[in-house]
Scaffold this motif. Structure first.
Motif, mmCIF file in Angstrom:
data_model
loop_
_atom_site.group_PDB
_atom_site.id
_atom_site.type_symbol
_atom_site.label_atom_id
_atom_site.label_comp_id
_atom_site.label_asym_id
_atom_site.label_seq_id
_atom_site.Cartn_x
_atom_site.Cartn_y
_atom_site.Cartn_z
ATOM 1 N N THR A 143 -7.348 11.991 -9.008
ATOM 2 C CA THR A 143 -7.344 10.762 -8.212
ATOM 3 C C THR A 143 -8.281 9.718 -8.808
ATOM 4 N N ARG A 181 -4.060 11.102 0.462
ATOM 5 C CA ARG A 181 -4.349 11.955 1.621
ATOM 6 C C ARG A 181 -4.274 13.424 1.200
ATOM 7 N N GLU A 193 -1.846 -0.603 -4.829
ATOM 8 C CA GLU A 193 -2.971 0.024 -4.133
ATOM 9 C C GLU A 193 -2.498 1.329 -3.504
ATOM 10 N N VAL A 243 -6.884 3.856 -6.598
ATOM 11 C CA VAL A 243 -7.038 4.517 -5.301
ATOM 12 C C VAL A 243 -8.282 3.958 -4.612
ATOM 13 N N THR A 244 -8.083 3.308 -3.481
ATOM 14 C CA THR A 244 -9.191 2.659 -2.777
ATOM 15 C C THR A 244 -9.724 3.489 -1.609
ATOM 16 N N ARG A 245 -9.055 4.586 -1.312
ATOM 17 C CA ARG A 245 -9.498 5.409 -0.178
ATOM 18 C C ARG A 245 -8.875 6.791 -0.304
ATOM 19 N N VAL A 246 -9.639 7.803 0.091
ATOM 20 C CA VAL A 246 -9.130 9.170 0.201
ATOM 21 C C VAL A 246 -9.365 9.645 1.622
ATOM 22 N N ASP A 247 -8.307 10.075 2.279
ATOM 23 C CA ASP A 247 -8.411 10.647 3.616
ATOM 24 C C ASP A 247 -8.353 12.159 3.508
ATOM 25 N N HIS A 251 -3.753 4.857 -1.131
ATOM 26 C CA HIS A 251 -4.648 5.730 -0.379
ATOM 27 C C HIS A 251 -4.124 7.152 -0.550
ATOM 28 N N LEU A 281 0.845 -1.193 0.000
ATOM 29 C CA LEU A 281 0.000 0.000 0.000
ATOM 30 C C LEU A 281 0.877 1.238 0.000
ATOM 31 N N LEU A 336 0.673 5.245 0.766
ATOM 32 C CA LEU A 336 -0.068 6.373 1.322
ATOM 33 C C LEU A 336 0.525 7.626 0.668
#
Length: 275
Positions: A218, A197, A193, A224-228, A195, A156, A158
């Motif tokens: 993005t 931010r 993968e 991209v499986t998540r955006v913080d 994420h 992963l 970040l």
């Protein structure tokens, strides 16, 4: 965070040119110990990747972000010269607990790709010797220094995308945006993968057009499986003061809950999972 006593580490020779296809630095461990400049290590939950994680914070960063909450990691010489063996021995004490908590190991900073050999060594050994899920926490600015082998050992990434507006990005970080975008595209091509931010700073990065630019880019990546969306805070201001540096965002307010919800909605409208 468990701090390590400071010594003066030697600076690595910067990598230049095209991305190297060299094997992982772990291949050389039988010939010499792999050494890096380490600020500290910690066990964390929820902010450095999924689950409970063993996080190694490396010293040195080419960016000078206005809202950085760890400015004490900026200079490589302020870290402790540490071998990968030392870090692996420490992490090994917690592997059963980490595995039970669905976590892993993260290499953070500072900027870990300022020390690509050491970072690659840690990621490889966390993954193959300790059997841990691995994460790389990076701005992407030095993505060209990450070999394909290093990224193969990274489960992963970040990735911080701090602004879409180029002028704002340089104001925030002191550096250009394009290397981060190039690295993001490369990660998409490799299938890593990711994420993303994004730090929401009122009056700086909160323009809806700026957020929409980050969101559109993005969403175009496909990996991209998540955006913080991280609301700006001032928890690191005391560190700036202790270092004798002026915290330029002292008068900047934290975003309201409504502003944060709006930013997350912009990402969600692009089909992204935003939290």
């Amino acid at each position: 965070m468990t701090a390590l006593p400071p010594t003066a580490p030697a600076l690595p020779t910067p990598a230049r040119g095209a991305v190297s296809e060299a094997v992982t630095p772990a291949a050389s461990v039988g010939r010499r110990p792999v050494v890096g400049s380490v600020h500290s290590w910690d066990l964390s939950t929820g902010v450095d990747g999924p689950g409970t994680r063993f996080v190694t914070f490396l010293s040195g960063c080419p960016l000078t972000c206005l809202y950085c909450h760890n400015p004490d990691t900026w200079r490589m010489r302020d870290g402790r010269r540490t071998t990968a063996d030392e870090i692996l021995a420490e992490a090994g004490k917690y592997t059963r607990f980490i595995a039970a908590a669905g976590g892993g190991a993260t290499v953070s900073g500072g900027e870990p790709l300022l020390q690509p050999d050491f970072t690659g060594e840690l990621l490889h050994r966390f993954k193959h010797e300790l059997g841990l899920h691995t994460a790389l926490d990076t701005s992407g600015f030095l993505g060209v220094r990450a070999t394909d082998a290093l990224l193969l050992d990274t489960d992963l990434v970040l990735l911080d995308i701090k602004s879409w507006d180029r002028t704002t990005y340089r104001e925030v970080t002191g550096r250009p945006l394009q290397p981060t975008l190039d690295f993001a595209r490369r990660l998409a091509d490799l299938g890593n993968e990711v994420h993303v931010r994004f730090v929401l700073v009122p009056g700086l990065t909160d323009d809806p057009a700026n957020i929409e630019g980050v969101a559109a880019f993005t969403a175009s990546l496909g990996n991209v499986t998540r955006v913080d969306v991280l609301p700006f805070h001032k928890l690191g201001e005391a560190k700036w003061q202790a270092l004798g540096r002026r915290f330029a965002l002292h008068g900047t307010p934290c975003p309201t809950p409504e502003q944060t919800v709006l930013a997350r909605r912009i990402f969600a409208d692009r089909g992204l999972y935003a939290v």
